[in-house]
Design an enzyme around this catalytic site. Structure first.
Site, PDB file in Angstrom:
ATOM      1  N   ASN A 140     -37.795  -4.730  59.578  1.00 53.94           N
ATOM      2  CA  ASN A 140     -36.707  -5.664  59.292  1.00 53.94           C
ATOM      3  C   ASN A 140     -35.923  -5.944  60.575  1.00 53.94           C
ATOM      4  O   ASN A 140     -35.767  -5.072  61.413  1.00 53.94           O
ATOM      5  CB  ASN A 140     -35.797  -5.050  58.215  1.00 53.94           C
ATOM      6  CG  ASN A 140     -34.554  -5.867  57.933  1.00 53.94           C
ATOM      7  OD1 ASN A 140     -33.470  -5.314  57.800  1.00 53.94           O
ATOM      8  ND2 ASN A 140     -34.684  -7.163  57.836  1.00 53.94           N
ATOM      9  N   LYS A 146     -33.197   2.268  52.898  1.00 53.77           N
ATOM     10  CA  LYS A 146     -33.144   1.296  53.991  1.00 53.77           C
ATOM     11  C   LYS A 146     -32.255   1.886  55.076  1.00 53.77           C
ATOM     12  O   LYS A 146     -31.084   2.185  54.829  1.00 53.77           O
ATOM     13  CB  LYS A 146     -32.599  -0.049  53.518  1.00 53.77           C
ATOM     14  CG  LYS A 146     -32.714  -1.172  54.549  1.00 53.77           C
ATOM     15  CD  LYS A 146     -32.314  -2.520  53.931  1.00 53.77           C
ATOM     16  CE  LYS A 146     -32.621  -3.670  54.889  1.00 53.77           C
ATOM     17  NZ  LYS A 146     -31.737  -3.695  56.064  1.00 53.77           N
ATOM     18  N   CYS A 172     -26.251  -0.580  56.051  1.00 54.27           N
ATOM     19  CA  CYS A 172     -25.210  -1.592  56.211  1.00 54.27           C
ATOM     20  C   CYS A 172     -24.280  -1.178  57.342  1.00 54.27           C
ATOM     21  O   CYS A 172     -23.656  -0.110  57.282  1.00 54.27           O
ATOM     22  CB  CYS A 172     -24.417  -1.761  54.918  1.00 54.27           C
ATOM     23  SG  CYS A 172     -23.080  -2.972  55.060  1.00 54.27           S
ATOM     24  N   PRO A 227     -32.161  -7.479  50.475  1.00 53.68           N
ATOM     25  CA  PRO A 227     -30.988  -7.491  49.586  1.00 53.68           C
ATOM     26  C   PRO A 227     -29.825  -8.158  50.311  1.00 53.68           C
ATOM     27  O   PRO A 227     -29.343  -7.653  51.322  1.00 53.68           O
ATOM     28  CB  PRO A 227     -30.717  -5.999  49.353  1.00 53.68           C
ATOM     29  CG  PRO A 227     -31.292  -5.305  50.546  1.00 53.68           C
ATOM     30  CD  PRO A 227     -32.447  -6.131  51.001  1.00 53.68           C
ATOM     31  N   MET A 228     -29.390  -9.322  49.819  1.00 52.87           N
ATOM     32  CA  MET A 228     -28.310 -10.066  50.460  1.00 52.87           C
ATOM     33  C   MET A 228     -27.150 -10.204  49.482  1.00 52.87           C
ATOM     34  O   MET A 228     -27.302 -10.790  48.404  1.00 52.87           O
ATOM     35  CB  MET A 228     -28.800 -11.449  50.902  1.00 52.87           C
ATOM     36  CG  MET A 228     -29.826 -11.379  52.021  1.00 52.87           C
ATOM     37  SD  MET A 228     -30.525 -12.995  52.449  1.00 52.87           S
ATOM     38  CE  MET A 228     -31.803 -13.157  51.175  1.00 52.87           C
ATOM     39  N   VAL A 229     -26.008  -9.644  49.852  1.00 54.04           N
ATOM     40  CA  VAL A 229     -24.834  -9.664  48.987  1.00 54.04           C
ATOM     41  C   VAL A 229     -24.490 -11.101  48.624  1.00 54.04           C
ATOM     42  O   VAL A 229     -24.422 -11.973  49.486  1.00 54.04           O
ATOM     43  CB  VAL A 229     -23.633  -8.989  49.686  1.00 54.04           C
ATOM     44  CG1 VAL A 229     -22.381  -9.128  48.840  1.00 54.04           C
ATOM     45  CG2 VAL A 229     -23.934  -7.516  49.946  1.00 54.04           C
TER      46      VAL A 229
END
Length: 378
Positions: free
Chosen positions: A213, A152, A111, A28-30
């Site tokens: 990851n 995550k 995050c 998931p990449m903003v």
């Protein structure tokens, strides 16, 4: 309300395991993991995609935020929506809205940005495992077992992995379908090495699948992650931005991949904002242009300019074919819209005057490089 049959996420892991392989996963990449980019990645061997991280309370309270943060179509599968949340009720409301259109929901507990931690999002949740468990259990009680629920997280310590194992097991007992583990701590620097052994220790303690990851910039890095951790899936982030054909085992973005992106952009029309289209190509062409050519490319402001540049320098021309399935129209779903008065065309999908943090840092790095002498493509 538009509904579609949910993809079986766990079946992906089971199939990969039967082949002694791993699931190829896009992080998931903003700002970047939008529908159009997900469509490109699926053409290049990505098997599981996440949406950008979405703030749950904003998504649940603002119809305009929903249109800005999420779009989908009938071929956008499997896809998992990732939410940043600090209250269970916000996560539940957001999930109720998006559930008909996705195959799973992921809670961002990894995050490391200071603003997220300060507000109780992302890594801030790692200090509150009780809240994490409550979020997972609440979603599991309220939604079909066919929808995956995941978290995550990051390693809690760079040497002693006991606390991370305890957290992962707690998430497993709370009902998560799988876990994604970034192999650095919340306090690690981006240049710090990934702690593969920490991922392996956590993986070996679980019965559910685990996605590894961290620092996956090439297919060789993905293989290393798999071999050193025995993970069930490998997630790439910035590596896929610079090379969406990473999981095709391509050393850099292939011409076929660039052609696919141009075709998708042409098919998407005004649904794909120019900045998004252009930013992705800036990343993808990083290794294929010298500095002076990059300066020229970065000053383009229209899709037509980019199309002409790509045709002249790469032989890539936008093909007149419909290669992107029709976008879902949410207007008939009152719960999604919140009001029939919301007009799609009045919603600002992208602030053209505002660049994302990752893109700014990328451009600063580009500007620091010594100027090249013309255009290079090999």
């Amino acid at each position: 309300m538009i509904t579609r049959e949910k993809a079986d996420i766990l079946a992906l892991f089971e199939d990969a395991k039967s082949k002694s392989a791993f699931v190829n996963v896009a992080a998931p990449m903003v700002r970047y993991s939008k529908l159009e980019f997900r469509s490109l990645l699926r053409r290049h061997n990505v098997q599981l995609c996440f949406t950008p991280m979405i703030t749950a309370d904003t998504f649940s309270n603002s119809p305009s935020a929903r249109f800005s943060e999420f779009s989908t179509n009938s071929t956008d599968s499997p896809v998992i929506a990732q939410f940043a949340a600090k209250k269970t009720v916000d996560l539940l409301k957001a999930t109720e809205i998006i559930a008909p259109y996705v195959d799973g929901v992921d809670i961002n507990c990894g995050c490391p940005q200071s603003w997220a931690i300060a507000k109780g999002y992302g890594c801030g949740l790692l200090k509150n495992p009780e809240l994490m468990s409550d979020m997972v259990q609440t979603l599991r009680r309220n939604f079909s077992s066919k929808m995956s629920i995941s978290v995550k997280i990051r390693l809690l310590n760079h040497e002693d992995f006991k606390t991370t194992v305890e957290l992962a097991r707690r998430m497993e007992s709370s009902g998560v379908s799988f876990i994604t583990l970034h192999g650095r701590t919340p306090y690690s620097k981006p240049a710090d090495p990934v702690i593969h052994n920490g991922i392996k220790v956590v993986k070996d303690s679980l019965r559910i699948p685990l996605i590894g990851n961290g620092n996956v910039k090439s297919f060789e890095d993905a293989r290393e992650m798999f071999q050193k951790t025995n993970c069930d899936g490998v997630m790439a982030a910035s590596g896929l931005l610079t090379n969406p054909s990473l999981f095709d085992d391509e050393g850099m973005t292939s011409l076929e991949c660039i052609q696919d992106w141009v075709n998708i952009a042409s098919s998407a029309k005004d649904n794909l904002q120019f900045n998004t289209f252009h930013h992705h190509l800036t990343f993808m062409l990083e290794k294929q242009m010298k500095s002076k050519t990059r300066v020229l490319f970065n000053n383009f402001t229209k899709k037509e300019e980019v199309f002409g540049f790509l045709e002249e320098n790469f032989g890539v021309k936008a093909e007149d074919k419909d290669c992107l399935e029709e976008y879902f129209d949410f207007s008939s779903d009152d719960r999604y819209m919140n009001s029939r008065a919301v007009e799609r065309e009045k919603i600002q999908l992208w602030d053209e005057k505002k660049e994302g943090k990752f893109f700014k840092e990328f451009m600063e790095k580009e500007e620091e490089e010594e100027e090249g002498l013309g255009f290079l493509y090999e």
